[in-house]
Design a protein around this motif. Sequence first.
Motif, mmCIF file in Angstrom:
data_model
loop_
_atom_site.group_PDB
_atom_site.id
_atom_site.type_symbol
_atom_site.label_atom_id
_atom_site.label_comp_id
_atom_site.label_asym_id
_atom_site.label_seq_id
_atom_site.Cartn_x
_atom_site.Cartn_y
_atom_site.Cartn_z
ATOM 1 N N HIS A 24 2.270 0.308 -13.602
ATOM 2 C CA HIS A 24 3.650 -0.409 -13.342
ATOM 3 C C HIS A 24 4.178 -0.010 -11.940
ATOM 4 O O HIS A 24 4.510 -0.811 -11.280
ATOM 5 N N ARG A 27 2.180 -2.130 -9.662
ATOM 6 C CA ARG A 27 2.771 -3.739 -9.605
ATOM 7 C C ARG A 27 3.933 -3.742 -8.804
ATOM 8 O O ARG A 27 4.185 -4.563 -8.183
ATOM 9 N N LEU A 28 4.710 -2.693 -9.029
ATOM 10 C CA LEU A 28 6.220 -2.641 -8.225
ATOM 11 C C LEU A 28 5.548 -2.736 -6.401
ATOM 12 O O LEU A 28 6.114 -3.294 -5.729
ATOM 13 N N GLN A 29 4.776 -1.856 -6.324
ATOM 14 C CA GLN A 29 3.960 -1.679 -4.949
ATOM 15 C C GLN A 29 3.587 -2.958 -4.391
ATOM 16 O O GLN A 29 3.910 -3.482 -3.414
ATOM 17 N N ASN A 30 2.971 -3.667 -5.211
ATOM 18 C CA ASN A 30 2.646 -5.130 -4.932
ATOM 19 C C ASN A 30 3.645 -5.818 -4.449
ATOM 20 O O ASN A 30 3.728 -6.652 -3.671
ATOM 21 N N SER A 31 4.623 -5.969 -5.497
ATOM 22 C CA SER A 31 5.777 -6.888 -5.143
ATOM 23 C C SER A 31 6.475 -6.513 -3.982
ATOM 24 O O SER A 31 7.018 -7.314 -3.261
ATOM 25 N N VAL A 32 6.546 -5.275 -3.700
ATOM 26 C CA VAL A 32 7.210 -4.888 -2.447
ATOM 27 C C VAL A 32 6.304 -5.340 -1.121
ATOM 28 O O VAL A 32 7.204 -6.087 -0.278
ATOM 29 N N GLU A 34 4.566 -8.069 -1.215
ATOM 30 C CA GLU A 34 4.599 -9.373 -1.109
ATOM 31 C C GLU A 34 6.002 -9.820 -0.781
ATOM 32 O O GLU A 34 6.191 -11.023 -0.584
ATOM 33 N N LYS A 36 8.809 -9.466 -2.459
ATOM 34 C CA LYS A 36 9.422 -10.052 -3.698
ATOM 35 C C LYS A 36 10.607 -9.087 -3.894
ATOM 36 O O LYS A 36 11.681 -9.420 -4.620
ATOM 37 N N ILE A 37 10.201 -7.928 -3.919
ATOM 38 C CA ILE A 37 11.450 -6.927 -3.995
ATOM 39 C C ILE A 37 11.245 -5.939 -2.767
ATOM 40 O O ILE A 37 10.391 -5.615 -2.021
#
Length: 96
Positions: A24, A27-32, A34, A36-37
């Motif tokens: 998890h 995934r959050l790190q990837n969203s940052v 990219e 997205k977050i």
Amino acid sequence: HFPPLDDNVITLFWAICCGPCKVHMARLQNSVKEGKIKSSQIIAIDPFEDQATVKKFLAKEPYDFTFIHAPKVVHALKIEVTPTTLFVDRGEITQM
């Protein structure tokens, strides 16, 4: 002392020994990365291990979001398992 936060925050309760937590967090790190977050929208809390253990882990596994030590909050929120994710909007838990 908490860093400045956005109105919408994801709070993740995690533990070093929790495999799903690491997935998890990745995934959050990837969203940052990219875009997205924003990193300021994520707070991670490991309430089950001491700060020194967490710091040692984070030295090997860097993340772009905020990690805090707040073990008492798990009792107040009755969190018993990891990962547990809270969505917070302007200081109010909207989803758990």
